[in-house]
Scaffold this active site. Structure first.
Site, PDB file in Angstrom:
ATOM      1  N   GLU A 172       0.826  -1.228   0.000  1.00 15.90           N
ATOM      2  CA  GLU A 172       0.000   0.000   0.000  1.00 15.90           C
ATOM      3  C   GLU A 172       0.851   1.266   0.000  1.00 15.90           C
ATOM      4  O   GLU A 172       0.671   2.154   0.850  1.00 15.90           O
ATOM      5  CB  GLU A 172      -0.954  -0.009   1.201  1.00 15.90           C
ATOM      6  CG  GLU A 172      -1.944  -1.150   1.145  1.00 15.90           C
ATOM      7  CD  GLU A 172      -3.060  -1.076   2.181  1.00 15.90           C
ATOM      8  OE1 GLU A 172      -2.935  -0.310   3.155  1.00 15.90           O
ATOM      9  OE2 GLU A 172      -4.058  -1.798   2.012  1.00 15.90           O
ATOM     10  N   GLU A 291      -5.484  -8.312  -0.581  1.00 19.90           N
ATOM     11  CA  GLU A 291      -6.184  -8.059   0.688  1.00 19.90           C
ATOM     12  C   GLU A 291      -7.655  -7.842   0.353  1.00 19.90           C
ATOM     13  O   GLU A 291      -7.993  -6.892  -0.365  1.00 19.90           O
ATOM     14  CB  GLU A 291      -5.649  -6.822   1.413  1.00 19.90           C
ATOM     15  CG  GLU A 291      -4.319  -7.055   2.094  1.00 19.90           C
ATOM     16  CD  GLU A 291      -3.876  -5.888   2.969  1.00 19.90           C
ATOM     17  OE1 GLU A 291      -4.738  -5.248   3.604  1.00 19.90           O
ATOM     18  OE2 GLU A 291      -2.670  -5.629   2.995  1.00 19.90           O
TER      19      GLU A 291
END
Ligand code: AHR
Length: 500
Positions: A172, A291
């Site tokens: 991320e 995710e």
């Protein structure tokens, strides 16, 4: 209400990559410490890992686990987790404001995963670190021997290389919360150079480059575009992350959120393919949805949990029946996009937004989302068939034309089965589902189960597993047609044995 599912023999959407049923264990919360690892627990093995937790992980049939983070990865020094445990440093984990003891590190985790027959999807820290630490880690893990890092691995007890195939280039990196967050230009350049060097150490590895961390960020789209301009030739997958929830307490809208996941995936595919076209390359980039899950129950309350403790018990969402239904729709959506989504990681596996919960020193139990995942991961192997769904539709606050029936069919040649997964989104009407099977002859119904008839907020607890599959006898079969009654608000799996 009536609905119809049509499939045709030979009309295959994709071969399923088993890694679609991956999961995720991060050094955070009680995922590792107090979760899979609890040395003083009576069920723990000689290495401190709980056998009862392993048994439930096995039930889930997870083929791949992403490790060690997550946000944790961006501040982690992998070298802290090797060598004699007593000499390992205690560190501040700034991502989750905890203390990391490093009692569990690379060798301990690899041993645990190997014992369970699970591949590890290893992350390299591109927050505080970079090319050098990444290439050393690949050498440590995958190089056979005769060099500094590979010999150090041997000295620490692993004479054979770990041969880790799948690697994540950071986590991320677009998120403002990320340690060492970067602009798309900065990350694109770093990821490209890191990828190049990691593949120089081991050309057989596959690399996942970070896409947007939440599709609602304003940078979604331009981030992917820029990062891929730098990295397209060097990487194998682009990542997507997304969590859903029902904070507005609107079940119709909640169950429709899988449509957002579908739109997100298709949008990212379009971006990958536009870069492909611009670069005039033959190479098609696939996706790693590394995710995904439901996450909202603990978002506000976690703030109050005392900081700087070991295994700070954050993100311990307790899932409800309605969460299991929304989760089932997400699973079906991943399958329906399995022509491009090759890797997916249910985030996470134990205690942290997880299907498996433990009490430190105590029991282990299955959350409501456990069974949809277990059924799809166990029986949804093989090929996804192009599944045409004819269903009435409804509108919600955020979505229009939401089909009451969400469904996909998988053909498993190894077990000679057709497997239908289906959610009835209707809140008050049973669905009479006709399954039209063209080109197949069905020998028998092997299994027909449903999860239904619970209050929306029903949860499972230690010793009380309320939300679980029950046999559904409302099924009739002829050679080419099947009629099944799907209860209002239900998750369903039907397994049919094919006749050759
Ligand atoms: O899975 C929990 C967290 O969610 C991960 O650490 C991070 O990557 C994401 O924001």
């Amino acid at each position: 209400m009536k609905a119809k599912v049509l499939i045709n023999k030979g009309n295959v959407l994709s071969e399923i990559d088993d890694r679609l049923y991956g999961s995720f264990i991060e050094h955070m919360g009680r995922a590792v410490y107090g979760g899979i690892f609890d040395p003083s627990h009576p069920m723990s093995d000689n290495y401190g890992f709980r056998d009862d937790v392993k048994a439930l992980v096995k039930e889930l049939n997870v083929p791949l686990i992403r490790y060690p983070g997550g946000n944790f990865l961006s501040g982690y020094n992998w070298e802290d987790g090797i060598g004699p445990v007593a000499e390992r440093p205690r560190r501040l984990d700034l991502a989750w404001q905890t203390i990391e003891t490093n009692e569990v590190g690379l060798h301990e985790f690899m041993r645990w995963a190997n014992e369970l027959g699970i591949e590890v999807d290893m992350g390299v820290n591109l927050g505080t670190r970079g090319i050098d630490a990444a290439r050393n880690l690949v050498e440590y893990c995958n190089f056979p021997g005769g060099t500094y890092w590979s010999d150090l691995r041997k000295k620490h007890g692993a004479s054979e290389p770990f041969n880790i195939k799948t690697w994540c280039l950071g986590n991320e990196m677009d998120g403002s919360w990320q340690i060492g967050a970067k602009t798309a230009e900065e990350y694109g350049r770093l990821a490209c150079e890191t990828a190049k060097v990691m593949k120089l150490v081991d050309e057989s590895i596959e690399l996942v480059v970070c896409g947007t961390s939440i599709s609602t960020l304003p940078s979604f789209g331009t981030w992917e575009q820029t990062v891929l301009e730098h990295t397209y030739e060097y990487v194998d997958y682009l990542s997507l992350h997304m969590y859903y929830g029902n904070p507005e307490n609107d079940i119709g809208n909640y169950l429709a959120k899988s449509l957002d996941m579908d739109r997100f995936i298709k949008g990212v595919v379009a971006i990958c393919d536009s870069v492909k076209a611009r670069k005039k390359t033959e190479k098609t980039l696939n996706l790693a949805f590394d995710e995904w899950n439901i996450w909202y129950h603990t978002l506000e309350t976690d703030e109050q949990i005392e900081k700087w403790q070991v295994a700070r018990p954050v993100l311990e969402d307790i899932y409800t029946f309605e969460d299991a239904l929304a989760f089932g729709c997400l699973l079906i959506t991943l399958l329906k996009n399995s022509d491009r989504v090759k890797i997916a990681c249910l985030a996470q596996l134990v205690n942290v937004i997880a299907p498996i919960m433990t009490e430190t020193g105590g029991e282990v139990w299955r959350q409501t989302i456990f069974y949809p995942f277990q059924q799809v991961s166990t029986y949804g192997r093989g090929k996804v068939l192009v599944t045409d769904v004819v269903s009435d539709k409804y509108d919600t606050k955020d979505f229009s034309e939401v089909p009451y029936l969400e469904s996909v069919v998988v053909e498993n040649d190894k077990s000679n089965e057709l497997v239908i997964f289906a959610v009835n989104r209707s809140q008050n009407e049973e669905l009479s589902l006709e399954l039209a099977i063209q080109g197949y002859n069905i020998e028998s119904i092997k299994d027909c189960t449903t999860i239904a008839n619970h209050g929306l907020k029903t949860v499972n607890e230690q010793g009380q597993e309320r939300v679980k599959p029950e046999t559904n006898n409302q099924i009739n079969m002829s050679d080419t047609q099947l009629d099944i009654r799907l209860p209002a608000l239900s998750w369903n799996m039907i397994r049919l044995t094919k006749r050759d």
